[in-house]
Design a protein around this motif. Structure first.
Motif, short mmCIF file in Angstrom:
data_model
loop_
_atom_site.label_atom_id
_atom_site.label_comp_id
_atom_site.label_asym_id
_atom_site.label_seq_id
_atom_site.Cartn_x
_atom_site.Cartn_y
_atom_site.Cartn_z
N ALA A 47 0.82 -1.21 0.00
CA ALA A 47 0.00 0.00 0.00
C ALA A 47 0.86 1.26 0.00
N VAL A 48 1.93 1.25 0.78
CA VAL A 48 2.82 2.41 0.81
C VAL A 48 3.51 2.59 -0.54
N ALA A 49 3.97 1.50 -1.14
CA ALA A 49 4.64 1.60 -2.44
C ALA A 49 3.70 2.13 -3.52
N ARG A 50 2.44 1.72 -3.46
CA ARG A 50 1.48 2.25 -4.44
C ARG A 50 1.13 3.70 -4.16
N ARG A 51 1.24 4.10 -2.92
CA ARG A 51 0.93 5.48 -2.56
C ARG A 51 2.02 6.43 -3.02
N VAL A 52 3.24 5.94 -3.22
CA VAL A 52 4.37 6.83 -3.55
C VAL A 52 4.14 7.67 -4.80
N PRO A 53 3.76 7.15 -5.98
CA PRO A 53 3.62 5.76 -6.34
C PRO A 53 4.88 5.24 -7.02
N LEU A 54 5.09 3.92 -6.89
CA LEU A 54 6.16 3.26 -7.63
C LEU A 54 5.57 2.53 -8.84
N ALA A 55 6.43 2.19 -9.78
CA ALA A 55 5.99 1.40 -10.92
C ALA A 55 5.47 0.05 -10.42
N ARG A 56 4.54 -0.53 -11.16
CA ARG A 56 3.92 -1.78 -10.71
C ARG A 56 4.94 -2.89 -10.47
N PRO A 57 5.84 -3.17 -11.41
CA PRO A 57 6.83 -4.22 -11.12
C PRO A 57 7.70 -3.89 -9.91
N LEU A 58 8.01 -2.61 -9.73
CA LEU A 58 8.82 -2.22 -8.58
C LEU A 58 8.04 -2.41 -7.28
N THR A 59 6.75 -2.15 -7.33
CA THR A 59 5.92 -2.37 -6.15
C THR A 59 5.94 -3.84 -5.74
N VAL A 60 5.78 -4.74 -6.70
CA VAL A 60 5.82 -6.17 -6.39
C VAL A 60 7.20 -6.57 -5.87
N ALA A 61 8.26 -5.99 -6.46
CA ALA A 61 9.61 -6.31 -6.00
C ALA A 61 9.83 -5.85 -4.56
N VAL A 62 9.33 -4.66 -4.22
CA VAL A 62 9.47 -4.16 -2.85
C VAL A 62 8.72 -5.06 -1.87
N GLN A 63 7.53 -5.52 -2.24
CA GLN A 63 6.79 -6.44 -1.37
C GLN A 63 7.53 -7.77 -1.21
N VAL A 133 -1.85 -12.55 -4.83
CA VAL A 133 -3.22 -12.02 -4.79
C VAL A 133 -3.19 -10.49 -4.74
N ASP A 134 -2.33 -9.94 -3.91
CA ASP A 134 -2.24 -8.49 -3.80
C ASP A 134 -1.78 -7.86 -5.12
N ALA A 135 -0.80 -8.50 -5.77
CA ALA A 135 -0.29 -7.95 -7.03
C ALA A 135 -1.36 -7.98 -8.11
N LEU A 136 -2.08 -9.10 -8.21
CA LEU A 136 -3.09 -9.21 -9.26
C LEU A 136 -4.29 -8.32 -8.98
N ALA A 137 -4.79 -8.38 -7.74
CA ALA A 137 -6.05 -7.70 -7.43
C ALA A 137 -5.87 -6.21 -7.21
N VAL A 138 -4.76 -5.79 -6.60
CA VAL A 138 -4.61 -4.39 -6.21
C VAL A 138 -3.64 -3.66 -7.15
N THR A 139 -2.42 -4.20 -7.27
CA THR A 139 -1.42 -3.50 -8.08
C THR A 139 -1.82 -3.46 -9.55
N PHE A 140 -2.28 -4.60 -10.10
CA PHE A 140 -2.65 -4.66 -11.51
C PHE A 140 -4.15 -4.56 -11.74
N ARG A 141 -4.93 -4.37 -10.66
CA ARG A 141 -6.36 -4.11 -10.76
C ARG A 141 -7.09 -5.19 -11.55
N SER A 142 -6.82 -6.44 -11.23
CA SER A 142 -7.49 -7.55 -11.90
C SER A 142 -7.78 -8.62 -10.87
N ALA A 143 -8.91 -8.49 -10.20
CA ALA A 143 -9.22 -9.37 -9.07
C ALA A 143 -9.60 -10.77 -9.51
N ALA A 144 -10.19 -10.93 -10.70
CA ALA A 144 -10.65 -12.25 -11.11
C ALA A 144 -9.52 -13.27 -11.18
N PRO A 145 -8.38 -12.97 -11.84
CA PRO A 145 -7.28 -13.95 -11.85
C PRO A 145 -6.69 -14.22 -10.48
#
Length: 800
Positions: A47-63, A133-145
């Motif tokens: 959540a903090v990384a997305r708030r910065v915001p960081l790039a999506r792959p970088l957000t997943v890497a930080v997590q 789950v967090d990367a797909l549903a929140v970072t990439f905004r695709s909850a179904a996968p």
């Protein structure tokens, strides 16, 4: 609360609900609390990384980095740099724990003890699934996968559980996934409203529009979950598989069908033999005159794939009401006596198979048990096990003579084909050694006795429980060369060698004779866990042999009737033998990391579970380490993160209205001056925007294109400051990015690194905090009661 934060909480809850399906697999289950906390920290980092915001792959890497640090703090502090940052030693330690966990998963029945390896697999697995789950549903905004990793987590748990409450865990996992979908796609679900709600979903602003998606989602969710729970009742039962625990939901209820395929019980034998304390597993009272031959058989292993022996998939049926059928191959001329045995199982020992003397002729037991006629064994149905049971078994004490065994005719062709099958991968040394050892034998019985004598007397073999069980097709060959092992090695080798000589053979697993007690009972302990080969002779049936030296008792029908025989005394209980090898457990299998047991039993040993009474870290210590680790990670990067966030906000503003035009132009100008400051061009508040732009161009050595961009931004700022109606200027964001790139390219490497990690402009945070503190202090002074405020003093701002 913002939509993205709600989605973050929903993904955390969905992962946690799916992880609850793992609770029945391990005892104790308190690991879920720690998993929930660590998962929350990982989600918070995202959540903090997305708030910065960081790039999506970088957000997943930080997590992912945060998850690695968390696992290091919990499991490998002693192997990490400063107890925080994982290095080569930490990764090696993780690999060892995972390898140990994989061994423990195969070794223990459900519920398994919470060893360090299993603990790491549980916590690490939940964090990995939570990250996906967090990367797909929140970072990439695709909850179904995101349902795929949740399904994977639930499927692993469902595949290993005993089936007792699978519907509950499925309901929790499904509820979490539906909640995630509702939070992410309320508007998508609303288009189903006509089908399930009978009304139009409406349009934004109309009454009921906001509530329709919620109602629709609930109906869809209830319908889907209901179908998923009810549909399996109408489908054929599917059982079996190597991961299906014995007796767990086999067959349709209490009917007469079904199959059973069970986890190999051999993998826990060495651990039971190596325990520091020989806990009593059961108490046995038998009518037999000689209890030294009272072997308690659990299951037979007849499928040999070249790597190990395991039970074949067998059909099971209801337990016969009266006497059991006559054992296969037992003729009427063989002397036998029916004896009764009462067995009381300890309340901590939960085995799916029922320990019984072989061959059983009847059993009186309560609970849900099924009968496997080929092996003549009883297996628990739908979670039934032996914990705390007392039952009575009638069995046959079969007493063949050596002459009867030697005169046995050829076995049936089908039985010989099934029980002499050997894989092509079996090393040739096995059959070659068998032929050499049995050279001169005239019948199958002589060959069997020669094999037994080879292991117990003439072969130079030693009994040692610290030898690794081994795996692969070369395991038996290594044992024949090294000549050290325990009952698993001896029984495997003799059964394989017997098959190479066309003698039907299988391996039995259970307990060797225990220790007679003064009250007439026999105490059977964990160190009595044993494996032995059974060979088939037509007219006698499956016959026990004992190739393991110093263990069990050698059958009388294999002992030569000569006074100078060097064979061990057949009337010898196993507990009377030296137990020095068993009393010295190997260092790699210490009870400090796992509770060693045979089958399924809950451990009471304090070292078998995670320390909770001062021997290990308290929860607040772990919390402190986690927070300290996050601080160590975040604080050095805080200036960079703040600067990236500020740049994103400033350049992301839109000047669509007159007020927006002014704020956007001023924000872009602030970004230019701060970027110049970061690379060494300090701001000069006394200059006009035009002269400040010229100064930046000159000191920053900008190219003509970047210089033109600076001037366009300065012109836009002057219009905002001085024009009555400033007109919008297009492309200011692009101009700003062009200038930023130009300033960075003109700076040296050291300056660029400093501008990235320690930007000078972050001092504005200190100024802002100071100004905010001053404002709060003034407001507090203004709110003080009048009787406390000095009448002779007024703030200067109240004058004039």
């Amino acid at each position: 609360m913002s939509g993205r934060l709600r989605l973050t909480l929903a993904s955390w809850a969905a992962t946690l609900l799916a992880a609850c399906a793992l609770l029945p697999l391990v005892d104790p289950p308190f690991w879920i609390v720690q998993a929930a906390f660590l998962l929350a920290v990982q989600s918070g980092v995202g959540a903090v990384a997305r708030r910065v915001p960081l790039a999506r792959p970088l957000t997943v890497a930080v997590q992912a980095l945060a998850a690695l640090v968390l696992l290091t703090l919990v499991f490998a502090r002693e192997h990490a740099f400063a107890g925080l940052l994982p290095g080569p030693d930490a990764f090696r330690f993780f690999a060892e724990l995972l390898d140990q966990g994989g061994t423990d998963v195969g070794r223990y029945a459900i519920p398994a003890p919470l060893s360090e390896g299993i603990w790491l697999m549980l916590i690490g697995g939940v964090l990995v699934i939570g990250l996906l789950v967090d990367a797909l549903a929140v970072t990439f905004r695709s909850a179904a996968p995101a349902g795929l990793p949740l399904l994977a987590l639930y499927s692993v748990a469902a595949g290993l559980s005993d089936g007792g409450a699978d519907w509950l865990w499925f309901l929790l996992a499904a509820a979490g996934y539906l909640m995630l979908l509702l939070v992410e796609g309320r508007d998508r679900l609303s288009q189903w409203g006509r089908v399930f709600g009978g009304a139009s979903p409406g349009s934004p602003g109309e009454p009921g529009y906001a509530r329709a998606p919620v109602r629709t989602g609930r109906r869809i969710g209830v319908l889907a979950v209901g179908i998923a729970l009810v549909a399996p009742l109408a489908l054929p039962t599917m059982n079996g598989g190597l991961l299906d625990p014995a007796g767990s939901g086999v067959g349709p209820g209490s009917g007469g069908g079904g199959t059973i395929s069970a986890v190999n019980p051999l993998v826990s034998l060495r651990d039971s033999l190596n325990v520091d304390e020989d806990r009593q597993v059961m108490s046995v009272r038998s009518e037999a005159e000689n209890v030294s031959d009272l072997y308690l058989r659990i299951v037979s292993l007849d499928d040999f794939d070249g790597t190990t022996w395991k039970p074949s998939k067998r059909s099971i049926t209801t337990v016969p009401d009266g006497a059991f059928p006559t054992p296969a191959g037992l003729g009427p001329d063989i002397e036998r006596e029916e004896i009764g045995t009462t067995i009381s199982i300890a309340d901590w020992y939960g085995q799916d198979w029922l320990p019984m003397p072989y061959p059983p002729s009847g059993v009186d037991i309560r609970g849900n048990w099924r009968y496997e006629p080929v092996g003549m064994t009883l297996v628990g149905d739908h979670g039934q096990n032996t914990r705390g049971l007392t039952y009575q078994v009638r069995s046959l004490d079969v007493r063949p003579t050596a002459e009867q065994l030697a005169a046995a005719s050829a076995p049936p062709a089908a039985l010989e084909r099934d029980y002499t099958e050997l894989p092509d991968s079996l090393p040739a040394v096995v059959s070659r050694t068998a032929r050499e050892v049995t050279e001169g034998a005239t019948n199958a019985y002589d060959q069997a006795v020669m094999l037994q004598d080879y292991f117990t007397l003439s072969g130079g073999f030693e009994y040692d429980t610290e030898v690794d069980v081994g795996s692969g097709s070369e395991a038996i060959a290594r044992f024949l060369r090294g000549k050290e092992g325990f009952c698993v090695h001896f029984s495997f080798a003799m059964a394989s060698m017997a098959r190479s000589l066309d003698i039907p053979a299988r391996v039995a697993v259970g307990f060797a004779p225990g220790t007679p007690q003064a009250n007439g009972t026999v105490a059977v302990g964990r160190r009595d866990a044993h494996a032995w080969p059974e060979l088939y002779f037509e007219g006698v049936g499956w016959t026990r042999f004992e190739p393991t030296p110093t263990r069990g008792s050698v059958p009388e029908y294999t002992v030569p009737e000569t006074p100078d025989s060097a064979l061990p005394d057949p009337a010898r209980p196993s507990a009377a033998e030296p137990s020095e090898p068993a009393a010295a457990p190997s260092k790699s299998e210490s009870c400090s990391v796992q509770q060693q047991r045979l089958g399924d039993c809950a451990s009471e040993a304090p070292l078998a579970t995670l320390p909770t009474d001062g021997d290990g870290p308290k929860w607040y210590v772990v919390l402190g380490w986690v927070l300290g680790g996050l601080a160590v990670l975040v604080l050095p990067l805080a200036p960079m993160l703040w600067r990236l966030r500020t740049r994103s906000v400033r350049l992301g503003a839109h000047g669509r209205s007159e007020a927006g035009t002014a704020s956007h132009a001023l924000a872009v100008w602030d970004e230019l001056t701060d970027t110049a400051w970061d690379v060494g061009i300090s701001p000069d508040e006394s200059l006009t925007p035009r002269r400040a732009a010229a100064r930046i161009v000159r000191l920053g050595r900008l190219d003509p294109e970047a210089a033109a961009s600076v001037r366009r931004v300065a012109d836009a700022v002057e219009q905002v400051l001085y024009a009555p109606q400033p007109r919008p200027t297009a492309g200011l964001t692009d101009d700003a990015r062009r200038v930023v790139a130009g300033l960075r390219s003109g700076a040296g490497r050291g300056m660029r690194l400093r501008a990235l990690f320690l930007p000078r402009s972050t001092v504005r945070v200190v100024w802002a905090v100071s100004a905010r503190w001053a404002a709060v202090r003034d407001r507090a002074l203004a709110l003080r009661p009048t009787w406390r405020k000095p009448t002779w003093r007024k703030p200067s701002r109240q004058q004039g």
